[in-house]
Design an enzyme around this catalytic site. Structure first.
Site, PDB file in Angstrom:
ATOM      1  CB  SER A   1      -0.844  -0.026   1.285  1.00 57.32           C
ATOM      2  OG  SER A   1      -1.435   1.224   1.529  1.00 57.32           O
TER       3      SER A   1
ATOM      4  CE1 TYR B   1      -4.152  -2.158   5.480  1.00 62.91           C
ATOM      5  CE2 TYR B   1      -3.189  -0.051   4.869  1.00 62.91           C
ATOM      6  CZ  TYR B   1      -3.816  -1.227   4.516  1.00 62.91           C
ATOM      7  OH  TYR B   1      -4.101  -1.486   3.182  1.00 62.91           O
TER       8      TYR B   1
HETATM    9  N1  LIG Z   1      -8.857  -0.723  -1.057  1.00 62.05           N
HETATM   10  C1  LIG Z   1      -7.837   0.066  -0.818  1.00 62.05           C
HETATM   11  O1  LIG Z   1      -7.983   1.302  -0.751  1.00 62.05           O
HETATM   12  C2  LIG Z   1      -6.447  -0.514  -0.644  1.00 62.05           C
HETATM   13  C3  LIG Z   1      -5.360   0.373  -0.729  1.00 62.05           C
HETATM   14  C4  LIG Z   1      -4.066  -0.134  -0.587  1.00 62.05           C
HETATM   15  C5  LIG Z   1      -3.883  -1.477  -0.351  1.00 62.05           C
HETATM   16  N2  LIG Z   1      -4.955  -2.305  -0.262  1.00 62.05           N
HETATM   17  C6  LIG Z   1      -4.683  -3.721   0.008  1.00 62.05           C
HETATM   18  O2  LIG Z   1      -5.204  -4.500  -1.063  1.00 62.05           O
HETATM   19  C7  LIG Z   1      -5.639  -5.759  -0.561  1.00 62.05           C
HETATM   20  C8  LIG Z   1      -7.093  -5.992  -0.979  1.00 62.05           C
HETATM   21  O3  LIG Z   1      -7.894  -4.939  -0.499  1.00 62.05           O
HETATM   22  P1  LIG Z   1      -9.437  -4.739  -0.874  1.00 62.05           P
HETATM   23  O4  LIG Z   1      -9.692  -3.309  -0.779  1.00 62.05           O
HETATM   24  O5  LIG Z   1      -9.758  -5.496  -2.110  1.00 62.05           O
HETATM   25  O6  LIG Z   1     -10.078  -5.444   0.410  1.00 62.05           O
HETATM   26  P2  LIG Z   1     -11.480  -6.171   0.615  1.00 62.05           P
HETATM   27  O7  LIG Z   1     -11.762  -6.081   2.075  1.00 62.05           O
HETATM   28  O8  LIG Z   1     -12.471  -5.652  -0.360  1.00 62.05           O
HETATM   29  O9  LIG Z   1     -11.111  -7.670   0.231  1.00 62.05           O
HETATM   30  C9  LIG Z   1     -10.188  -8.406   0.994  1.00 62.05           C
HETATM   31  C10 LIG Z   1     -10.431  -9.885   0.803  1.00 62.05           C
HETATM   32  O10 LIG Z   1      -9.504 -10.598   1.645  1.00 62.05           O
HETATM   33  C11 LIG Z   1     -10.201 -11.643   2.299  1.00 62.05           C
HETATM   34  N3  LIG Z   1      -9.541 -12.008   3.540  1.00 62.05           N
HETATM   35  C12 LIG Z   1      -9.503 -11.314   4.705  1.00 62.05           C
HETATM   36  N4  LIG Z   1      -8.845 -12.013   5.645  1.00 62.05           N
HETATM   37  C13 LIG Z   1      -8.444 -13.172   5.060  1.00 62.05           C
HETATM   38  C14 LIG Z   1      -7.721 -14.308   5.507  1.00 62.05           C
HETATM   39  N5  LIG Z   1      -7.294 -14.402   6.774  1.00 62.05           N
HETATM   40  N6  LIG Z   1      -7.469 -15.310   4.638  1.00 62.05           N
HETATM   41  C15 LIG Z   1      -7.915 -15.244   3.358  1.00 62.05           C
HETATM   42  N7  LIG Z   1      -8.618 -14.206   2.868  1.00 62.05           N
HETATM   43  C16 LIG Z   1      -8.882 -13.180   3.717  1.00 62.05           C
HETATM   44  C17 LIG Z   1     -11.609 -11.092   2.524  1.00 62.05           C
HETATM   45  O11 LIG Z   1     -12.559 -12.125   2.751  1.00 62.05           O
HETATM   46  C18 LIG Z   1     -11.845 -10.314   1.240  1.00 62.05           C
HETATM   47  O12 LIG Z   1     -12.424 -11.122   0.240  1.00 62.05           O
HETATM   48  C19 LIG Z   1      -5.417  -5.724   0.953  1.00 62.05           C
HETATM   49  O13 LIG Z   1      -4.192  -6.342   1.257  1.00 62.05           O
HETATM   50  C20 LIG Z   1      -5.362  -4.235   1.246  1.00 62.05           C
HETATM   51  O14 LIG Z   1      -4.635  -3.956   2.422  1.00 62.05           O
HETATM   52  C21 LIG Z   1      -6.236  -1.867  -0.410  1.00 62.05           C
END
Ligand SMILES: NC(=O)c1ccc[n+]([C@@H]2O[C@H](COP(=O)([O-])OP(=O)(O)OC[C@H]3O[C@@H](n4cnc5c(N)ncnc54)[C@H](O)[C@@H]3O)[C@@H](O)[C@H]2O)c1
Length: 251
Positions: free
Chosen positions: A142, A155
């Site tokens: 991120s 985080y």
């Molecule tokens: N959305 C953002 O703004 C953003 C920005 C930077 C980084 N990220 C990173 O991108 C990744 C995805 O984010 P997103 O926004 O799609 O999140 P989201 O919450 O929409 O999806 C995350 C997915 O991970 C799954 N998950 C959670 N815990 C788990 C576990 N223990 N084992 C297996 N699966 C698990 C959830 O069920 C979900 O389907 C994350 O690592 C997040 O930190 C997101």
């Protein structure tokens, strides 16, 4: 964007960035293993891929659990014969909280999924890729892995750790035909973003403006970058943290 491999594993693929990336791999003819703790969302991702003419299977996997992660890699190889690409995307956010108000429970939860999960996935993926003699891994970091993230200290620490794991693995396997990179998105429109907005609607309103482009990112924009990092075109790229942030870190 040529992808010479056949098989990809995407964790956290029941929705958001993971689902979009699973769909993008499938569009390129890659067989996809959709891994998540959310079986319903995982099955929906598989249905979407199949409806578009692709091939995918759902594997229930909690990335915090060593046995389940080991099994995920074994099932992938048994089902499709190889494991060429891995997107270690499963991750969780934290409640908005200054560091001095933090709890042990929240610290452990975030570190368990975001750091231990990525480490465990890489451990078993790399064991297979070493035997196979090839592979490309992309980890979800991120912009919070590149600098301060006020009210999200743990985080931010977890995403800095993802970059530490990524860069070190990149060097350890640089001569083994295995590349390891990370993606550093700013705010992307997913369920995670919606939850952050609900937690603090005032901050939520300001989020698009924090990006010089004046908007948050789309999941497809992250998926395209992950595929690029896996592609033959990125053949000389390893240990890289690719920002996809609407200009946020350029300021
Ligand atoms: N959305 C953002 O703004 C953003 C920005 C930077 C980084 N990220 C990173 O991108 C990744 C995805 O984010 P997103 O926004 O799609 O999140 P989201 O919450 O929409 O999806 C995350 C997915 O991970 C799954 N998950 C959670 N815990 C788990 C576990 N223990 N084992 C297996 N699966 C698990 C959830 O069920 C979900 O389907 C994350 O690592 C997040 O930190 C997101």
């Amino acid at each position: 964007m040529k992808l010479s491999g056949q098989v990809a594993v995407v964790t956290g693929a029941a929705g958001g960035i993971g689902r979009a990336t699973a769909l993008a791999f499938a569009e390129q003819g890659i067989k996809v293993v959709v891994a998540d703790i959310n079986a319903q969302g995982g099955a929906e991702t598989v249905s979407l891929i199949e409806a578009a003419g692709g091939t995918a299977v759902f594997v229930s996997c909690d990335v915090r659990d060593e046995e389940q992660v080991k099994q995920l890699v074994a099932t992938t190889v048994e089902t499709y014969g190889s494991l060429d690409y891995a997107f270690n995307n499963a991750g969780i956010e934290m409640e908005n909280q200054r560091l001095h108000d933090g709890s042990m429970r929240s610290f452990d939860m975030i570190m368990d999924v975001n750091v231990k999960g990525v480490w465990l996935c890489m451990k078993y993926q790399l064991q297979h890729m070493l035997k196979q003699g090839s592979g490309a891994i992309v980890n979800a970091a991120s912009v919070a892995g590149l600098g301060a993230a006020p009210k999200m200290a743990v985080y931010a620490a977890s995403k800095h750790a993802v970059l530490g794991l990524t860069r070190t693995a990149a060097i350890e396997y640089a001569r083994k035909n295995i590349r390891v990179n990370a993606i550093c998105p700013a705010v992307i429109d997913t369920a995670m973003y919606q939850r952050v907005c609900e937690m603090d609607p005032k901050i939520g309103q300001r989020i698009p403006e924090l990006h010089p482009m004046g908007r948050v990112g789309r999941v497809e924009e992250i998926a395209a970058s992950v595929l690029y990092l896996c592609s033959d075109g990125a053949g000389f790229t390893t240990g890289h943290a690719l920002t996809v942030d609407g200009g946020m870190t350029a300021v």
